[in-house]
Design an enzyme around this catalytic site. Structure first.
Site, PDB file in Angstrom:
ATOM      1  N   LYS A  10       8.153  20.555  -1.444  1.00 18.51           N
ATOM      2  CA  LYS A  10       6.846  20.144  -1.960  1.00 18.51           C
ATOM      3  C   LYS A  10       6.575  18.691  -1.571  1.00 18.51           C
ATOM      4  O   LYS A  10       7.471  17.981  -1.107  1.00 18.51           O
ATOM      5  CB  LYS A  10       6.794  20.299  -3.481  1.00 18.51           C
ATOM      6  CG  LYS A  10       7.814  19.464  -4.246  1.00 18.51           C
ATOM      7  CD  LYS A  10       7.729  19.742  -5.735  1.00 18.51           C
ATOM      8  CE  LYS A  10       8.738  18.879  -6.494  1.00 18.51           C
ATOM      9  NZ  LYS A  10       8.628  19.090  -7.948  1.00 18.51           N
ATOM     10  N   TYR A  34      -3.340 -13.263   1.975  1.00 23.33           N
ATOM     11  CA  TYR A  34      -4.350 -13.362   0.924  1.00 23.33           C
ATOM     12  C   TYR A  34      -3.846 -14.168  -0.276  1.00 23.33           C
ATOM     13  O   TYR A  34      -2.698 -14.021  -0.698  1.00 23.33           O
ATOM     14  CB  TYR A  34      -4.739 -11.968   0.432  1.00 23.33           C
ATOM     15  CG  TYR A  34      -5.568 -11.161   1.406  1.00 23.33           C
ATOM     16  CD1 TYR A  34      -6.826 -11.589   1.814  1.00 23.33           C
ATOM     17  CD2 TYR A  34      -5.080  -9.961   1.902  1.00 23.33           C
ATOM     18  CE1 TYR A  34      -7.583 -10.848   2.704  1.00 23.33           C
ATOM     19  CE2 TYR A  34      -5.829  -9.197   2.791  1.00 23.33           C
ATOM     20  CZ  TYR A  34      -7.081  -9.652   3.191  1.00 23.33           C
ATOM     21  OH  TYR A  34      -7.830  -8.904   4.068  1.00 23.33           O
ATOM     22  N   ARG A  83       6.762  20.577 -20.370  1.00 26.11           N
ATOM     23  CA  ARG A  83       5.775  20.285 -19.321  1.00 26.11           C
ATOM     24  C   ARG A  83       5.005  21.559 -19.014  1.00 26.11           C
ATOM     25  O   ARG A  83       3.806  21.637 -19.233  1.00 26.11           O
ATOM     26  CB  ARG A  83       6.498  19.725 -18.081  1.00 26.11           C
ATOM     27  CG  ARG A  83       5.583  19.192 -17.013  1.00 26.11           C
ATOM     28  CD  ARG A  83       6.375  18.510 -15.901  1.00 26.11           C
ATOM     29  NE  ARG A  83       7.292  19.418 -15.200  1.00 26.11           N
ATOM     30  CZ  ARG A  83       8.053  19.036 -14.185  1.00 26.11           C
ATOM     31  NH1 ARG A  83       8.050  17.769 -13.776  1.00 26.11           N
ATOM     32  NH2 ARG A  83       8.848  19.899 -13.585  1.00 26.11           N
TER      33      ARG A  83
END
EC number: 5.1.1.1
Length: 814
Positions: free
Chosen positions: A484, A710, A582
């Site tokens: 996955k 930055y 879950r």
């Protein structure tokens, strides 16, 4: 090779069980998956801690293999093939190779050392092949298995051998010495690689020198410790940068444009040569090659001209994305018969399309006549079901008729001029050519163009990690591997192909679209979808995926669609909630679940599973055991009430290691496959899989008081050399890794990240590093590791891996 099997079993001290002692053997194999196995193959069924090839003998017989070396005859096979029964099949393979080596009498150079042996071997092949028919170890085949396979490739036309030997501990080299039997030895650099297998450096040197215990001459850099263990009767042919008493004293080095000039004294004369490298390792490797050429009495002009043409050695087969939805296998720097066999096996394991094309140059150094060579190449191409052959070179063009669906070109330039008419699309392409054909130009044409940041995936490491965890499993326990989240960021389809090649039992994905992508890529393995949405059920059925069902609502929704489609026994997987809270059926709804499934023929419960919340943390051992006990109780009730015997599984990667007594019928391997463990002791046994790499785009010097990036978050306190790297948070590198928290590795040295990480770039401090624009940068891999990064950022390795952007090109290699 052409041997009768009846003449082989006395060599191995084997018991013969069979019906055709006159069977001819012309090749040897240890890989049950190779399409090159056939009726004249002698298959050695090797059995190790992770795999046992005896399990595949029955399949091999069905595919036409008739001759086997086994430690036992698998059940039901006794009267179906010739069997040579031995006590140890690996030892038998080594015995066979040693016997086969004894049939040939020509110079053989044996190489060992910690570093450089493969490079020296490849360079010597280049330097000596104009004058010899060379047989050499393909790639880095230098192990207890690789050496025998390399030696067995010798044929009657070869007149020089180059074989490398690698060891990782004591009591290994003596076996390899009997197989290689070198007449000339080369000891390359002795460093820290594989130190863990030896008590100290002295033990390591002593073991490596066993390769040369019967060797007349040994080439090495002068070293008192090596001198101590050189076998009596072996002539030392030595070199040094500091000791003028050696045979070859290298007394000066000049850095030339993109190269080095070396000056040396030999037999009282001073000479020089130039190589196109400046690093110390390449200089030492080149001197080892010089020593061999001096031993063979090459003249100075030949040494100088050939040394100047040395090249970087690419030791890896790479998988790349190509144009028009193609997959490329880049092996564009070598072309010999043995490495072609290896590359074709790799092509089969990584093919993503049924259509397969091979772009092949003339093949050199086979030791065979052209007629015999291209006849063998043709048979290889046929056995591997190659759809199209593109030959490049005058010799292969002359044998075009040996191949079906073949087009040829006399040189690479002619191929490139015809490129637009060749129609490459939706196919897997092996590009294999000798260096002189410059096939890197073909790779460039076919490769999908992306930016210079890449995630390199080591497929050998994935195979190693897979086998490490398989070795922990009890017999008959099945294995599901999770691919996955794009294979945990590493590339789902390519990894799935490799896992299918290893014949695992199941793949696991999170969502239907991930499974559909794998099925569309040609994956045949069963795929479980762990988090399916109800809206995806129709697509799951269409693509023959297998859904996890975790609620009554989901079950009823799936049953409704299944009945509409008149399905019978469609596989589903029941998820139980045992404490993770879950997803899953809780214990109080199990009676309703059983009632809904009882007598239902539209679906079949293929497995029952649950998920552990604390398998990685033994502080919660009691809670983990309570989850397992509840899973056993509830799953047993379902099985009894429904009269079914599904696969049961609850263990994930950490569970495999920490709860070995609760493997049930299957386990689920996830992050461990990708080289990450929560256990520091176990981590040492896993191999790094992914290396995120980039390059230096620009180097500048920032004066004191000037800032970088930055927000001026870095201000130089000293003149600072700054390198800009084209990778940023849009590529998946966390901004929290900047501002001096993290680092990258350049030339094996840490370069601290300066200021804020930008969207597409980061800046690093290279003041103390001798580097140039274009040099490689390691963002993570061996150093820093993903675990180091995760620890510093107070997260987990999963997040580091899965954050890498899809715009970062994945390069797969062996």
């Amino acid at each position: 090779m052409s041997l009768l099997i009846k003449n082989i079993f006395p060599i191995l001290g084997a018991q013969y069980v069979g019906n055709d002692p006159e069977a001819i053997i012309d090749t040897v194999s240890i890989d049950s998956r190779s399409l090159q196995n056939g009726a004249h193959t002698l298959f050695f069924a090797l059995a190790g801690p992770n795999n046992d090839a005896h399990f595949f003998v029955k399949d091999l017989i069905a595919n036409g293999v008739c001759n086997f070396v086994v430690s036992h005859i698998p059940e039901g096979c006794a009267d179906q093939a010739n069997f040579l029964v031995v006590e140890d099949t690996l030892h038998a393979l080594q015995q066979f190779a040693a016997y086969y080596r004894s049939l040939f009498n020509f110079p053989v150079i044996g190489l060992t050392g910690s570093n450089g042996k493969t490079i020296v071997k490849e360079w010597l092949n280049f330097l000596l092949s104009p004058d010899f028919n060379v047989i050499r170890s393909p790639k880095s085949y230098n192990s207890q298995v690789g050496v025998p396979l390399s030696v067995i490739a010798i044929n009657e036309k070869h007149n020089l051998g180059l074989f490398e030997a690698g060891i990782s501990t004591i009591a290994e080299m003596e076996k390899l010495e009997k197989i290689i039997r070198p007449s000339i030895g080369i000891l390359t650099n002795i460093g820290s690689s594989h130190d863990e297998g030896f008590v100290n450096l002295e033990e390591k040197i002593k073991e490596k020198l066993l390769l040369f215990k019967h060797t007349p001459v040994l080439i090495y850099q002068k070293n008192d410790l090596v001198d101590k263990y050189v076998a009596p009767g072996t002539k030392a042919f030595t070199w040094s940068f500091v000791d003028e008493t050696v045979d070859v004293f290298v007394f000066k080095k000049e850095v030339a444009n993109q190269g080095s000039k070396l000056y040396y004294k030999y037999k009282g004369n001073s000479q020089e040569f130039t190589i196109p490298f400046q690093d110390q390792a390449s200089l030492e490797n080149a001197i080892s090659c010089l020593m061999a050429m001096l031993y063979f009495e090459y003249d100075t002009a030949t040494i100088q001209s050939r040394m100047a043409l040395l090249f970087p050695v690419e030791m890896r087969l790479k998988v790349k994305n190509g144009i028009n939805n193609c997959t490329l296998i880049d092996d564009s720097y070598s072309s010999d018969f043995q490495s072609l066999k290896i590359a074709l096996d790799f092509l089969e394991s990584q093919k993503q399309y049924q259509k397969k094309t091979v772009i092949l140059s003339d093949i050199f150094q086979s030791g065979l006549s052209n007629e015999e060579l291209y006849s063998k190449v043709s048979k290889l191409i046929v056995s591997n079901n190659i759809n199209r052959v593109i030959g490049i070179g005058k010799t292969i063009s002359a044998f075009k008729e040996q191949f079906t669906n073949c087009i040829t070109f006399e040189d690479t330039a002619q191929f490139i001029s015809s490129f637009e008419s060749l129609d490459f699309a939706n196919e897997t392409i092996l590009i294999k050519g000798a260096r002189s054909f410059q096939f890197e130009e073909i790779v460039y044409l076919l490769e999908e163009k992306t930016h210079e940041t890449v995630l390199e995936i080591n497929l050998n490491a994935i195979s190693y990690n897979l086998n490490f965890f398989k070795s922990k499993l009890k017999p008959n326990v099945k294995l599901m591997v999770m691919v996955k989240a794009f294979g945990y960021g590493s590339g789902g389809l390519e990894i799935a192909k490799l896992l299918e090649h290893h014949k695992i039992d199941y793949l696991g994905v999170a969502f239907a679209d991930e499974g559909i992508s794998l099925k569309n890529g040609g994956i045949q393995l069963p795929i479980m979808v762990l988090n399916p949405e109800n809206t995806s059920f129709s697509a799951i059925i269409q693509h023959q995926l297998e859904p996890e069902i975790y609620s009554l609502k989901g079950l009823h929704a799936f049953l409704k669609i299944a009945k509409q489609k008149n399905l019978k026994h469609f596989p589903i997987h029941i998820k139980l909630d045992t404490g993770m809270h879950r997803l899953g059926f809780e214990e109080n709804v199990i009676d309703e679940l059983i009632a809904a499934l009882k007598g239902e023929e539209a679906v079949e419960v293929r497995s029952i599973l649950s998920h552990m919340a604390t398998s990685d943390d033994l502080k919660h051992y009691d809670f983990a055991v309570s989850q397992i006990e509840l899973f056993d109780k509830v799953s047993s009730k379902i099985m009894k009430e429904l009269a079914i015997t599904p696969i049961r599984h609850i263990l994930n990667t950490s569970g495999i290691s920490n709860f070995p007594d609760f493997q049930f019928d299957m386990v689920r391997l996830g992050i461990g496959l990708y080289g990450v463990s929560n256990d520091a002791a176990e981590q040492k046994y896993l191999e790094n899989v992914g290396t995120l790499k980039s390059v230096i785009s620009q180097i500048r010097t920032v004066p004191v008081g000037q800032s970088v990036g930055y927000g001026r978050r870095f201000v130089a306190q000293r003149p600072t050399t700054v390198a800009t790297i084209p990778i940023g948070y849009a590529d998946g590198v966390s901004r929290a890794w900047g501002n001096g928290v993290g680092f990258v590795t350049i030339k094996d040295k840490k370069a601290s990240i300066l200021g804020s990480i930008c969207m597409d770039m980061m800046m690093v401090d290279v003041t103390e590093i001798d580097c140039t624009e274009g040099d490689a940068v390691v963002v993570f891999g061996e150093s820093p590791t993903v675990s180091e990064i995760a620890h510093k950022l107070h997260t987990i390795p999963y997040e580091i891996l899965t954050s890498i952007s899809q715009r970062v090109k994945r390069v797969f290699y062996r």
